[in-house]
Scaffold this active site. Sequence first.
Site, PDB file in Angstrom:
ATOM      1  N   GLY A  60      27.899   3.160  29.812  1.00  0.00           N
ATOM      2  CA  GLY A  60      28.121   4.202  28.802  1.00  0.00           C
ATOM      3  C   GLY A  60      28.979   3.702  27.671  1.00  0.00           C
ATOM      4  CE  LYS A  61      29.181   0.172  22.454  1.00  0.00           C
ATOM      5  NZ  LYS A  61      28.790  -1.080  22.820  1.00  0.00           N
ATOM      6  N   GLY A  62      31.403   5.395  24.463  1.00  0.00           N
ATOM      7  CA  GLY A  62      31.935   6.620  23.873  1.00  0.00           C
ATOM      8  C   GLY A  62      32.727   6.279  22.645  1.00  0.00           C
ATOM      9  NE  ARG A  63      36.778  10.074  21.795  1.00  0.00           N
ATOM     10  CZ  ARG A  63      37.768  10.567  22.489  1.00  0.00           C
ATOM     11  NH1 ARG A  63      38.882  10.835  21.924  1.00  0.00           N
ATOM     12  NH2 ARG A  63      37.641  10.822  23.789  1.00  0.00           N
ATOM     13  CG  PHE A  64      38.739   5.192  22.481  1.00  0.00           C
ATOM     14  CD1 PHE A  64      39.186   4.928  21.198  1.00  0.00           C
ATOM     15  CD2 PHE A  64      39.009   6.424  23.037  1.00  0.00           C
ATOM     16  CE1 PHE A  64      39.885   5.879  20.497  1.00  0.00           C
ATOM     17  CE2 PHE A  64      39.705   7.379  22.338  1.00  0.00           C
ATOM     18  CZ  PHE A  64      40.140   7.109  21.059  1.00  0.00           C
ATOM     19  N   GLY A  65      35.523   1.774  23.115  1.00  0.00           N
ATOM     20  CA  GLY A  65      34.990   0.728  23.981  1.00  0.00           C
ATOM     21  C   GLY A  65      33.804   1.152  24.830  1.00  0.00           C
ATOM     22  CD  GLU A  66      29.772  -1.996  26.429  1.00  0.00           C
ATOM     23  OE1 GLU A  66      30.460  -2.966  26.056  1.00  0.00           O
ATOM     24  OE2 GLU A  66      28.565  -2.054  26.691  1.00  0.00           O
ATOM     25  CG  ASP A  75      36.315  15.211  22.944  1.00  0.00           C
ATOM     26  OD1 ASP A  75      35.538  15.966  22.327  1.00  0.00           O
ATOM     27  OD2 ASP A  75      36.143  13.979  23.032  1.00  0.00           O
TER      28      ASP A  75
HETATM   29  P1  ADP Z   1      34.996   7.847  25.651  1.00  0.00           P
HETATM   30  O1  ADP Z   1      36.451   8.136  25.615  1.00  0.00           O
HETATM   31  O2  ADP Z   1      34.688   6.530  25.011  1.00  0.00           O
HETATM   32  O3  ADP Z   1      34.156   8.988  25.174  1.00  0.00           O
HETATM   33  P2  ADP Z   1      34.226   8.520  28.367  1.00  0.00           P
HETATM   34  O4  ADP Z   1      35.297   8.450  29.390  1.00  0.00           O
HETATM   35  O5  ADP Z   1      33.849   9.881  27.877  1.00  0.00           O
HETATM   36  O6  ADP Z   1      34.604   7.546  27.168  1.00  0.00           O
HETATM   37  O7  ADP Z   1      32.922   7.781  28.932  1.00  0.00           O
HETATM   38  C1  ADP Z   1      31.763   7.578  28.121  1.00  0.00           C
HETATM   39  C2  ADP Z   1      30.503   7.746  28.969  1.00  0.00           C
HETATM   40  O8  ADP Z   1      30.496   6.793  30.044  1.00  0.00           O
HETATM   41  C3  ADP Z   1      30.389   9.113  29.645  1.00  0.00           C
HETATM   42  O9  ADP Z   1      29.798  10.067  28.800  1.00  0.00           O
HETATM   43  C4  ADP Z   1      29.526   8.797  30.852  1.00  0.00           C
HETATM   44  O10 ADP Z   1      28.162   8.734  30.466  1.00  0.00           O
HETATM   45  C5  ADP Z   1      29.963   7.377  31.231  1.00  0.00           C
HETATM   46  N1  ADP Z   1      31.030   7.423  32.260  1.00  0.00           N
HETATM   47  C6  ADP Z   1      32.360   7.497  32.033  1.00  0.00           C
HETATM   48  N2  ADP Z   1      33.067   7.515  33.188  1.00  0.00           N
HETATM   49  C7  ADP Z   1      32.153   7.442  34.182  1.00  0.00           C
HETATM   50  C8  ADP Z   1      32.247   7.433  35.624  1.00  0.00           C
HETATM   51  N3  ADP Z   1      33.423   7.501  36.231  1.00  0.00           N
HETATM   52  N4  ADP Z   1      31.105   7.383  36.342  1.00  0.00           N
HETATM   53  C9  ADP Z   1      29.902   7.317  35.714  1.00  0.00           C
HETATM   54  N5  ADP Z   1      29.747   7.325  34.369  1.00  0.00           N
HETATM   55  C10 ADP Z   1      30.844   7.388  33.594  1.00  0.00           C
HETATM   56 MG    MG Z   2      33.941  10.805  26.058  1.00  0.00          MG
END
Ligand code: ADP
Ligand code: MG
Length: 495
Positions: free
Chosen positions: A204-210, A325
Amino acid sequence: MACPAKSSVQAALVVLSVAHLTAALKCVCQLCANHTCETSADGACWNSVMLVGGKERVDQTCLTPAEMRGQLFCYGSWNVSKRNCCFTDFCNNHTLHLHTERPSQEEGGWSRLQWVILVLVLSSVLCVAVLLAVCVVQGTHRCTYGRAHKQDPEEPLDDQVLMSPDKCLRELIYDMSTSGSGSGLPLLVQRTIARTIVLQESIGKGRFGEVWRGKWRGEDVAVKIFSSRDERSWFREAEIYQTVMLRHDNILGFIAADNKDNGSWTQLWLVSEYHEHGSLFDYLSRFTVSVEGMILLALSIASGLAHLHMEIIGTQGKPAIAHRDLKSKNVLVKKNGTAVIADLGLAVKHDSTRNSIDIPTNHRVGTKRYMAPEVLDETINTTNFESFKRADIYSLGLVFWELARRCSARGFHEDFQLPYYDMVPSDPSVEDMRKVVCEQKYRPNVPNQWQSCEALRVIGKLMRECWYTNPAARLTALRVKKTVSQLSVNNDVKL
Ligand code: ADP
Ligand code: MG
């Protein structure tokens, strides 16, 4: 009263420690280029050795001032792990060992009797070890609480017990929730876990890193990797997850935070439990849910949010926390069909004694599509902590709407869509959202068909009561939880 000689020595020590806690230092660092690292001002050189998998593991590196403030970096007991902080250039340039500095035996050798006892003890230990090995080979389950080391709840957990090689994640997490502070594993144990994870694939990718799936002792874990640019976000999220008493079945289970310097850059890791279904967004994009499935997900999200929002008073209490959020991408779906709230990087804590919020807040953070009307038009009263909770409730209403659309009752359901998909562009600006939500006062459509199914009718009514324009009129998380809980009883659904 302190004697004069003693107090002058103390004064000298204070002066000395202040003197060495200033300039930057050069230290030995195994994992760095040229085996050297440089601390920031007020940092220290660090030397440590601990038992990992029965072997001594030595670690030499630089410590930041923040790490030195951490619980355990500069302390250790001689037979479990040894840690030293020192404050001159390359002062950590020697290898520490465990067990080598046992207090020396009193004069004279051991008596015959002592040798006999030693041999007897060693042979019984060997027998027990052989028996245990046989049990393991015969398939005894690796991870049972009953067999785990029985820890006196009054005693602090020591690192060796925490890191014994047969510990599995479930046991470690259990240790975390029962350890004295109730806020997480000691930092050094966290570091050791993080450094024995093998990354497998990016998930997954979100706001910060991967975010990556990784393996720790054969079990899956999730690793969120921040770049050094986002150090503050990493630190903040780790800090929030380690809030005393935060652990809950419906909040993502935090395991460890680690900052690893590979010489040219620092990788910041946040390790948590892994959930193979991914986010609620991913899940609902792929699957529909039954009425029971919808109730289970709604109840777990509401329970997680109610726990986050709740202040628990007392020495082992927890502050009220607002997420800021909440959205379907920040909720994860567990194998058993329940959900956990994740991504606490923007959360704020309430200090109720001073009635203040723990970090300076700017008015608009979070994801534009899910921002409450008062966040969009900046009328939110940020001096009142309730305001942040009420803004979370608005977002909860939108998540319930995404969920209810995918509920397949009597064979009918809708396709997966984000809230306001039909009213704003795919990457809406704050202005796009403000026009629709504040000016035109639109809300997502609640279809008439929902009236014919009790669960959908109740969830539909709840979401409307979550997204009122007037924040004070919205339901509380506890109220939402209780209503969905009643619905779960009526439908024989158990969390
Ligand atoms: P960001 O702060 O970059 O938004 P997140 O913590 O929301 O990061 O994670 C981004 C994505 O990664 C999530 O929307 C999900 O799809 C995947 N993800 C994050 N944590 C987990 C986890 N513990 N198990 C499975 N997938 C995860
Ligand atoms: Mg997120």
